[in-house]
Motif scaffolding. Sequence first.
Motif, PDB file in Angstrom:
ATOM      1  N   UNK A  28       1.832   5.077   8.904  1.00  0.00           N
ATOM      2  CA  UNK A  28       1.821   3.756   9.535  1.00  0.00           C
ATOM      3  C   UNK A  28       2.953   3.751  10.547  1.00  0.00           C
ATOM      4  N   UNK A  29       2.621   3.341  11.763  1.00  0.00           N
ATOM      5  CA  UNK A  29       3.615   3.301  12.829  1.00  0.00           C
ATOM      6  C   UNK A  29       3.686   1.886  13.376  1.00  0.00           C
ATOM      7  N   UNK A  30       4.927   1.369  13.508  1.00  0.00           N
ATOM      8  CA  UNK A  30       5.137   0.046  14.104  1.00  0.00           C
ATOM      9  C   UNK A  30       5.270   0.228  15.609  1.00  0.00           C
ATOM     10  N   UNK A  31       4.357  -0.366  16.348  1.00  0.00           N
ATOM     11  CA  UNK A  31       4.374  -0.282  17.815  1.00  0.00           C
ATOM     12  C   UNK A  31       4.765  -1.634  18.414  1.00  0.00           C
ATOM     13  N   UNK A  32       5.799  -2.225  17.877  1.00  0.00           N
ATOM     14  CA  UNK A  32       6.251  -3.516  18.395  1.00  0.00           C
ATOM     15  C   UNK A  32       5.331  -4.658  18.032  1.00  0.00           C
ATOM     16  N   UNK A  33       4.989  -4.792  16.784  1.00  0.00           N
ATOM     17  CA  UNK A  33       4.096  -5.859  16.328  1.00  0.00           C
ATOM     18  C   UNK A  33       2.667  -5.382  16.105  1.00  0.00           C
ATOM     19  N   UNK A  34       2.310  -4.261  16.693  1.00  0.00           N
ATOM     20  CA  UNK A  34       1.022  -3.607  16.426  1.00  0.00           C
ATOM     21  C   UNK A  34       1.298  -2.468  15.466  1.00  0.00           C
ATOM     22  N   UNK A  35       0.429  -2.293  14.507  1.00  0.00           N
ATOM     23  CA  UNK A  35       0.618  -1.229  13.529  1.00  0.00           C
ATOM     24  C   UNK A  35      -0.537  -0.240  13.643  1.00  0.00           C
ATOM     25  N   UNK A  36      -0.204   1.014  13.834  1.00  0.00           N
ATOM     26  CA  UNK A  36      -1.200   2.075  13.887  1.00  0.00           C
ATOM     27  C   UNK A  36      -1.230   2.742  12.523  1.00  0.00           C
ATOM     28  N   UNK A  37      -2.418   2.777  11.945  1.00  0.00           N
ATOM     29  CA  UNK A  37      -2.597   3.344  10.611  1.00  0.00           C
ATOM     30  C   UNK A  37      -3.496   4.561  10.737  1.00  0.00           C
ATOM     31  N   UNK A  38      -3.102   5.635  10.082  1.00  0.00           N
ATOM     32  CA  UNK A  38      -3.909   6.853  10.105  1.00  0.00           C
ATOM     33  C   UNK A  38      -3.982   7.402   8.683  1.00  0.00           C
ATOM     34  N   UNK A  39      -5.185   7.705   8.238  1.00  0.00           N
ATOM     35  CA  UNK A  39      -5.332   8.329   6.926  1.00  0.00           C
ATOM     36  C   UNK A  39      -6.315   9.488   7.020  1.00  0.00           C
ATOM     37  N   UNK A  40      -6.022  10.521   6.259  1.00  0.00           N
ATOM     38  CA  UNK A  40      -6.841  11.727   6.257  1.00  0.00           C
ATOM     39  C   UNK A  40      -7.298  12.005   4.840  1.00  0.00           C
ATOM     40  N   UNK A  41      -8.609  12.146   4.675  1.00  0.00           N
ATOM     41  CA  UNK A  41      -9.186  12.507   3.391  1.00  0.00           C
ATOM     42  C   UNK A  41      -9.769  13.906   3.510  1.00  0.00           C
ATOM     43  N   UNK A  42      -9.713  14.646   2.424  1.00  0.00           N
ATOM     44  CA  UNK A  42     -10.202  16.013   2.444  1.00  0.00           C
ATOM     45  C   UNK A  42     -11.431  16.159   1.567  1.00  0.00           C
ATOM     46  N   UNK A  62      -7.100   2.816  -3.993  1.00  0.00           N
ATOM     47  CA  UNK A  62      -7.968   2.521  -2.857  1.00  0.00           C
ATOM     48  C   UNK A  62      -8.704   3.770  -2.390  1.00  0.00           C
ATOM     49  N   UNK A  63      -8.015   4.914  -2.361  1.00  0.00           N
ATOM     50  CA  UNK A  63      -8.630   6.158  -1.898  1.00  0.00           C
ATOM     51  C   UNK A  63      -8.025   7.338  -2.648  1.00  0.00           C
ATOM     52  N   UNK A  64      -8.828   8.356  -2.842  1.00  0.00           N
ATOM     53  CA  UNK A  64      -8.372   9.595  -3.478  1.00  0.00           C
ATOM     54  C   UNK A  64      -8.664  10.757  -2.533  1.00  0.00           C
ATOM     55  N   UNK A  65      -8.171  11.922  -2.888  1.00  0.00           N
ATOM     56  CA  UNK A  65      -8.339  13.141  -2.086  1.00  0.00           C
ATOM     57  C   UNK A  65      -7.771  12.981  -0.682  1.00  0.00           C
ATOM     58  N   UNK A  66      -6.646  12.292  -0.581  1.00  0.00           N
ATOM     59  CA  UNK A  66      -5.997  12.103   0.713  1.00  0.00           C
ATOM     60  C   UNK A  66      -5.006  13.231   0.947  1.00  0.00           C
ATOM     61  N   UNK A  67      -4.901  13.647   2.192  1.00  0.00           N
ATOM     62  CA  UNK A  67      -3.924  14.672   2.534  1.00  0.00           C
ATOM     63  C   UNK A  67      -2.838  14.138   3.457  1.00  0.00           C
ATOM     64  N   UNK A  68      -3.066  12.975   4.069  1.00  0.00           N
ATOM     65  CA  UNK A  68      -2.049  12.396   4.945  1.00  0.00           C
ATOM     66  C   UNK A  68      -2.283  10.898   5.088  1.00  0.00           C
ATOM     67  N   UNK A 100       0.873  -1.164   0.000  1.00  0.00           N
ATOM     68  CA  UNK A 100       0.000   0.000   0.000  1.00  0.00           C
ATOM     69  C   UNK A 100       0.911   1.214   0.000  1.00  0.00           C
ATOM     70  N   UNK A 101       0.708   2.096  -0.979  1.00  0.00           N
ATOM     71  CA  UNK A 101       1.571   3.256  -1.132  1.00  0.00           C
ATOM     72  C   UNK A 101       0.733   4.523  -1.221  1.00  0.00           C
ATOM     73  N   UNK A 102       1.134   5.517  -0.440  1.00  0.00           N
ATOM     74  CA  UNK A 102       0.486   6.831  -0.484  1.00  0.00           C
ATOM     75  C   UNK A 102       1.356   7.759  -1.310  1.00  0.00           C
ATOM     76  N   UNK A 103       0.743   8.398  -2.310  1.00  0.00           N
ATOM     77  CA  UNK A 103       1.445   9.366  -3.150  1.00  0.00           C
ATOM     78  C   UNK A 103       0.958  10.763  -2.781  1.00  0.00           C
ATOM     79  N   UNK A 104       1.752  11.514  -2.000  1.00  0.00           N
ATOM     80  CA  UNK A 104       1.295  12.840  -1.580  1.00  0.00           C
ATOM     81  C   UNK A 104       1.031  13.780  -2.753  1.00  0.00           C
TER      82      UNK A 104
END
Length: 163
Positions: free
Chosen positions: A130-144, A121-127, A102-106
């Motif tokens: 993905x953060x690795x928290x020791x085996x847990x991954x936090x994903x955040x996406x922002x759409x405008x 997968x998604x358009x109109x994204x601004x951010x 999965x790749x985000x193109x700013x």
Amino acid sequence: MKQPMSSIHNEHGMTMIEIILVIVIMGVMVSVGAQFLFQSAEVDQRHAERVDRVTRAYVAMEMLVRELRIADPATVNITGNTITFDKQFGYAQDTTTSGVSYTYSPGGDILQRTGSATTTIATNMTAFSITDNGGWYTISLTLTGTLSGDFTLTSAVRPRTLS
């Protein structure tokens, strides 16, 4: 007895001043009503855009989380705005098990999935992060949205280990 001429004249209709007052009052009422309708239409348009944006964000997040949940934990690799992994098994709709990314193109404001084919997968994204928290991954996406601002969706996932 005869009635005076002025009282007979008043019984036959409205004066020009009364007609003008009625027209002015009706004009004010119509302009207030039109303003109300235009504001309602604008609110409805903002709401429809917000619902569309939230739905798109939810679908994109759900796809990524579901695939990351069945990823082989040893193969998960996060590089900048890209996460790449191999899945432990494929789905009937997509049997690809290796090299899923999965790749985000700013610059293009899009999130793409690459596997057996490249899919937006998604358009109109601004951010996107993905953060690795020791085996847990936090994903955040922002759409405008042009009318209703930004919407950020955050989720966390841990790949399952199948035995």
